[in-house]
Design a protein around this motif. Structure first.
Motif, mmCIF file in Angstrom:
data_model
loop_
_atom_site.group_PDB
_atom_site.id
_atom_site.type_symbol
_atom_site.label_atom_id
_atom_site.label_comp_id
_atom_site.label_asym_id
_atom_site.label_seq_id
_atom_site.Cartn_x
_atom_site.Cartn_y
_atom_site.Cartn_z
ATOM 1 N N ILE A 78 0.698 -1.310 0.030
ATOM 2 C CA ILE A 78 0.178 -0.195 -0.024
ATOM 3 C C ILE A 78 0.721 1.372 0.070
ATOM 4 O O ILE A 78 0.463 2.155 -0.678
ATOM 5 C CB ILE A 78 -0.844 -0.103 1.015
ATOM 6 N N ILE B 164 2.181 1.680 -3.646
ATOM 7 C CA ILE B 164 1.285 2.270 -4.445
ATOM 8 C C ILE B 164 1.037 3.793 -4.300
ATOM 9 O O ILE B 164 1.051 4.568 -5.054
ATOM 10 C CB ILE B 164 -0.310 1.529 -4.231
ATOM 11 N N LYS B 165 1.017 4.028 -3.054
ATOM 12 C CA LYS B 165 0.987 5.619 -2.666
ATOM 13 C C LYS B 165 2.241 6.231 -3.469
ATOM 14 O O LYS B 165 2.152 7.565 -3.909
ATOM 15 C CB LYS B 165 0.960 5.809 -0.919
ATOM 16 N N THR C 194 -7.433 -0.569 -7.644
ATOM 17 C CA THR C 194 -7.757 0.621 -8.447
ATOM 18 C C THR C 194 -6.886 1.704 -8.250
ATOM 19 O O THR C 194 -6.341 2.420 -9.171
ATOM 20 C CB THR C 194 -9.048 1.072 -8.253
ATOM 21 N N TYR C 195 -6.375 2.058 -7.038
ATOM 22 C CA TYR C 195 -5.281 3.146 -6.839
ATOM 23 C C TYR C 195 -4.086 2.751 -7.661
ATOM 24 O O TYR C 195 -3.418 3.712 -8.203
ATOM 25 C CB TYR C 195 -5.174 3.229 -5.472
ATOM 26 N N LYS D 212 3.912 5.474 -6.047
ATOM 27 C CA LYS D 212 3.581 5.671 -7.440
ATOM 28 C C LYS D 212 2.664 6.860 -7.456
ATOM 29 O O LYS D 212 2.911 7.528 -8.555
ATOM 30 C CB LYS D 212 3.197 4.282 -7.747
ATOM 31 N N MET D 213 1.732 7.029 -6.736
ATOM 32 C CA MET D 213 0.519 7.867 -6.726
ATOM 33 C C MET D 213 1.349 9.370 -6.752
ATOM 34 O O MET D 213 0.844 10.292 -7.364
ATOM 35 C CB MET D 213 -0.487 7.975 -5.796
ATOM 36 N N GLU E 9 -9.895 -4.309 -4.004
ATOM 37 C CA GLU E 9 -10.500 -3.789 -5.378
ATOM 38 C C GLU E 9 -10.002 -2.390 -5.392
ATOM 39 O O GLU E 9 -9.629 -1.721 -6.459
ATOM 40 C CB GLU E 9 -11.921 -4.014 -5.405
ATOM 41 N N ILE E 10 -10.280 -1.347 -4.225
ATOM 42 C CA ILE E 10 -10.120 0.043 -4.107
ATOM 43 C C ILE E 10 -8.702 -0.144 -4.327
ATOM 44 O O ILE E 10 -7.983 0.959 -5.008
ATOM 45 C CB ILE E 10 -10.702 0.501 -2.814
ATOM 46 N N GLU E 11 -7.956 -0.737 -3.438
ATOM 47 C CA GLU E 11 -6.310 -0.577 -3.394
ATOM 48 C C GLU E 11 -5.875 -1.026 -4.784
ATOM 49 O O GLU E 11 -4.816 -0.378 -5.369
ATOM 50 C CB GLU E 11 -5.568 -1.511 -2.300
ATOM 51 N N VAL F 53 -3.777 0.985 -10.441
ATOM 52 C CA VAL F 53 -3.822 1.172 -11.842
ATOM 53 C C VAL F 53 -4.165 2.677 -12.204
ATOM 54 O O VAL F 53 -3.456 3.216 -13.192
ATOM 55 C CB VAL F 53 -5.207 0.353 -12.183
ATOM 56 N N ALA F 54 -4.684 3.424 -11.243
ATOM 57 C CA ALA F 54 -4.824 4.850 -11.476
ATOM 58 C C ALA F 54 -3.328 5.502 -11.402
ATOM 59 O O ALA F 54 -3.387 6.465 -12.591
ATOM 60 C CB ALA F 54 -5.751 5.376 -10.428
ATOM 61 N N ALA F 55 -2.751 5.029 -10.577
ATOM 62 C CA ALA F 55 -1.290 5.635 -10.380
ATOM 63 C C ALA F 55 -0.450 5.490 -11.751
ATOM 64 O O ALA F 55 0.271 6.210 -12.187
ATOM 65 C CB ALA F 55 -0.629 5.042 -9.255
#
Lengths: 497, 497
Positions: free
Chosen positions: A92, A95-96, A127-128, A98-99, A123-125, A130-132
């Motif tokens: 997590i 992912i952050k 999604t973050y 990369k965001m 799924e929410i994580e 993929v968005a990133a």
């Protein structure tokens, strides 16, 4: 805290999820998405917390376990478990990262993909993530690391041979069943080609659906290896073996927004090739109106990216951009495409000239890449193998190894009902729309009804008169045929000028 | 396509969801996240498709409807519905636009927020929106549009008065119950203050929890209006009225990543203030180790942003940065904090000097902002209102209007069990950690057990000896007291130098 298990008997799908009653959660200051360690006797698992306000679904003092978790913990309704707060996975933080626009290293990328595959992220994580990756585009290095992570979190096929050939088509062209012709030619020339293929997703037939008309396509990795050892090659459904399983989970969250991030596309394709040890790859990008790739710029960008990432992954890749503006071959749908392929393999004049030419072209390139033909001579050798009947024999052997049997193409029965689409103009066929043809064939029942689909009597450039037969729609059901016909009437698949 | 309804009897929570069997969906080329129009007699609704492989959950030919959808369609298990493919909401394009780094206009922002509130977007889609706003920061204009959209998709209170005062605290400081002292002073001075407050989320008591120890806090907008008409003010739980309902849905997808995007924070706070027609606002940002805002830079940035966005929203806002390094007041937990407040309102010397001072300071600013005191004289007037007993009388009236009754603070019984934490050092209290104090008080049962919590015998700067009583923990259960005590022993809430 001790809680009583309630088996919810539903699969959560993405992550290992446990449901707590709102009041219990509030009491423990646990929020939606927090992680808890659940101990059930000797077993334990970290789960993601979902919170419900429904006292009937999960009453206070109980914990609702989704199917995967009940299995993991080997527990059942009524049993006691003990929960405590657990830390969120490190992925997590990555992912952050990369965001925030930073680059991920190999270890971080692996940690994310591995947590996705092992159901440790929601799924929410995901999604973050993929968005990133979409908003802060992946670098070549990151794509390579993503590919390696996808490979290493799935099954792989070790063949200890060199070279190992593979091909891939970006898709979108109806009837474009080259694989079934290329594979036996390349294999007959002495090259290894462990071909995995997909089923249709939005099209009326994938290679796996078409082969399945003649033989089994679902094999384990062991089964696949046995077929290759015997025949140098195979036609196996990729979805049946666990190649790069993270891919499906990423696609699941991309689809709602119709995202198609290039980095992930490349990683997904190349991971599946490298998972079967491919060393040489031919990529076909059909370009044209109605195909998946409709702009030349996009085709060239994809080509460049395929070449760059393949180089870093040590796969020798050649990319060709082909004419994808109209269907290739005459049949559309599993049985109809299988018949097309058999016509060509048996050198029957009813075979589509265009499909035969394209397949020989591509087989020729693979023979040259694999050192079985001198530069410029590949196609001639491929044609020799085809014309001599050796490709057909090789094909028959593969089909037999996969529990099937080839047959006389003319003996193949199409679906019960059919209707003919007639031209009301005269002129020349100037365009046949892949998307509309696929839509009609699917509405008629393909790929589920194997014998449903379309047969194109006329192809691009051919002359037609008023009353000329353009194509025939086959369907097992009168109602489906009616629906398909309705689309055919409303959306013109053929342009005649 | 006609399908038979199966009521799944579960709430989907985020969006209106219908579940199709894998084969039906595949047949119709419908994917997870696609939209379908469902017609059930005269009723129809657009739903998001979820797909299941379980033939027991949703067999072929049936459609599983989540609770909200069953209600919307007024249908039940066994009934027939007709489905057809529907377009995705336009808001998905706007979310994608924001992902691509473009600015959203007012109409687009409203469309997204309205679709979130009306359950037309899924968790995955809302996550993309939050990710986009986080990675491509919202401009001031976008924050204003977001705020307006949040207001216009929820309930609002029209008072037709001017000025209308409000206050907000960023939070994180234990015992900081200023609102209950400020509101009656400001109301007694003749100003309108329609105060809504939250319950504790991660803290041992919110203002709503503390007021609830004395009176009801759940009122409809109509009920709230009645209380204000009578008393110029009220203490109402914001969660009980439908103010800016999109906020909870955004927070739901932010929490898993611990995202705290400033734009959304501001929009959420200001939307709730503007929804009750506030024209003047005092914002308290407690700054210090252990508070929500720990760095001076962040406090200054928040102050600047609050001022800028408020100006655009036409709210006259004053922001103060206060000392948030330690608890304010002596009680922590609903009953203990209510007692603190009552001590101060009744001018009892047991009241906390610091809480009294801070409340008077803030009430003074509000009196000046509202034109009830000249610049520099607000605090004196506030003190007059407090000392004279008029604030207490106003407070009693509000509590009575809310169905409660004030009582002698010394008669308030605390939770059954308690234990004392003793100093084993001598020196001066150099730090009291808000986070640890809150954690201990929650573990002891607050805010659920209203009489549980902590009483601080010593506060910052006070001298202690070996054996001095530092604080008392109250709990209704021996086990909870034991757990709380364990935290107190392991993590030192007091630093003594």
């Amino acid at each position: 805290m001790e809680l009583k298990v309630k088996n919810l008997e539903i699969a959560a799908g993405d992550a290992l999820v446990a449901m707590l009653n709102y009041e219990d959660a509030h009491h423990l200051t646990i929020f939606q998405g927090d992680r808890i360690l659940i101990r059930a006797g000797k077993n334990n698992a970290v789960a993601v917390v979902d919170i419900t306000h429904s006292n009937s679904l999960v009453p206070r003092g109980t914990i609702g376990l989704f199917e995967e978790l009940t299995q993991n913990l080997n527990t059942k309704s009524g049993k006691k478990v003990f929960i405590s707060i657990a830390e969120k996975p490190k992925s997590i933080d990555y992912i952050k990262k990369k965001m925030h626009g930073e680059k991920l290293n190999e270890k971080e990328m692996f940690s994310i993909i591995s947590d996705i595959v092992n159901m440790r992220l929601t799924e929410i994580e995901i999604t973050y993530f993929v968005a990133a990756c979409y908003m802060n585009e992946l670098s070549s290095r990151e794509i390579v690391d993503l590919t390696e992570a996808m490979i290493n979190t799935g099954e792989t096929l070790a063949l200890n041979k060199y070279p190992i050939m593979d091909k891939h088509c970006i898709g979108g062209v109806a009837g474009n069943r080259t694989t079934m012709i290329i594979v036996p030619i390349v294999a007959e020339a002495g090259l290894i080609m462990p071909k995995t293929s997909s089923r249709a997703i939005t099209s009326p037939a994938g290679t796996a659906d078409t082969v399945e008309f003649l033989a089994n396509v679902s094999f384990s990795m062991k089964g696949m290896k046995r077929i290759i050892e015997k025949n140098n090659s195979c036609f196996v459904w990729g979805g049946g073996i666990n190649l790069a399983p993270s891919d499906d989970k990423l696609i699941h969250v991309e689809r709602p927004m119709s995202l198609d991030p290039v980095g992930q596309l490349l990683a997904s394709i190349l991971a599946k090739k490298k998972s079967v040890s491919a060393t040489h790859l031919l990529v076909d990008i059909p370009l044209g109106k109605g195909a998946k790739v409709e702009s030349k710029d996009k085709a060239l960008m994809l080509k460049k990216m395929f070449e760059r990432i393949s180089r870093l992954l040590k796969i020798k890749t050649k990319v060709i951009i082909t004419d994808g503006s109209h269907p290739i071959g005459r049949g559309v749908g599993p049985a109809l495409e299988a018949r097309d392929v058999l016509y060509i393999l048996t050198n029957n004049p009813k075979g589509s000239y265009e499909l035969r030419e394209k397949s020989l072209e591509m087989a020729g390139i693979l023979l040259e890449m694999g050192g079985k033909a001198k530069s410029g001579c590949g196609k001639i050798i491929a044609e020799e193998i085809l014309t001599s009947g050796r490709a057909y024999k090789r094909f028959s052997n593969i089909i037999r190894s996969q529990g099937g049997k080839v047959c006389d193409p003319d003996s193949i029965r199409m679906a019960k009902h059919h209707c003919n689409i007639i031209s009301n103009l005269r002129g020349r066929v100037s365009h046949i729309d892949n998307k509309i043809i696929s839509k009609i064939a699917r509405m008629a029942g393909a790929p589920f009804d194997k014998r449903a689909g379309i047969y194109l009597h006329k192809n691009l450039g051919e002359e037609v008169h008023r009353g000329s037969l353009l194509y025939t729609i086959y369907s097992e059901s009168k109602q489906k045929l009616m629906y398909a016909r309705k689309i055919a009437d409303e959306e013109k698949a053929f342009e005649i000028k």
